[in-house]
Design a protein around this motif. Structure first.
Motif: not given
Length: 209
Positions: A190-209
């Motif tokens: 949908w072409g939405l943005s992320v803020d920096s804290a959100e981006q970092n949290a998502l990156s850390n969550m992907l480490d659980n993969c």
């Protein structure tokens, strides 16, 4: 079977075996892209501070829209995500059970099941939808093609509120990988943005993969 395995792996990762007598979910939202694609999509998302809530109203996101027959979007997701769901002529469930993967609970009363917008409507407003037409926001609020809609317990949905992953993540840590991949894909599609804290949290969550 592919989608059912997600629920089973999630339960086992938390050390909990789902009772066979409780039934199993017939389906879940479409599978999100894998970890590598999710990381690529995350890198492609625009990073910016969250926008204002000025002008926000849930009515600017018309839902639940009519889908097929007498079914609206909410009823469609209840049928899709539930186990042993039977419905009346109005498409509302007469019976069934729903596995809330956020908090690993089975819910048997459809009135206690919430259809979660994975990317909350208010969060989407702060990250791009404020500039859209109401018609496009309606499409977003009723999106059945991505991972945007999922049946969960009312308790978990109310706890989540309109928080992004920097402020709220499912208590079921075994679902963090799928949740992050789903969130990222919805925002990417949908072409939405992320803020920096959100981006970092998502990156850390992907480490659980």
């Amino acid at each position: 079977m592919r989608r059912l395995s997600i629920a089973l792996i999630t339960a086992l990762s938390a050390g909990t075996l789902l009772l066979a007598s409780a039934g199993t979910a017939a389906a879940y939202p479409p599978d999100p892209p894998g970890e590598s694609t999710a990381r690529q999509q995350l890198a492609e998302l625009a990073v910016s501070a969250e926008g204002s809530m000025s002008g926000y109203d849930r009515d600017r996101f018309p839902h639940w829209s009519s889908q097929s027959g007498n079914c609206d979007t909410r009823e469609t997701v209840l049928r899709r995500d539930g186990s042993g769901v039977t419905v009346g002529s109005d498409c509302y469930p007469d019976s069934g059970s729903w596995y809330s993967v956020y908090d690993q609970r089975w819910v048997s009363d459809p009135s206690e099941v919430h259809i979660d917008h994975v990317v909350p409507l208010a969060e989407s407003w702060r990250s791009g939808t404020a500039s859209w037409s109401d018609a496009k926001r309606e499409d977003f609020a009723n999106d059945l093609d991505t991972q945007q809609l999922i049946a969960v317990s009312g308790t978990s949905n109310m706890t989540k509120s309109d928080d992004d992953p920097a402020a709220w993540q499912p208590s079921n840590t075994g679902y963090h990988c799928v949740y992050a991949r789903s969130w990222i894909n919805v925002k990417h599609v949908w072409g939405l943005s992320v803020d920096s804290a959100e981006q970092n949290a998502l990156s850390n969550m992907l480490d659980n993969c």
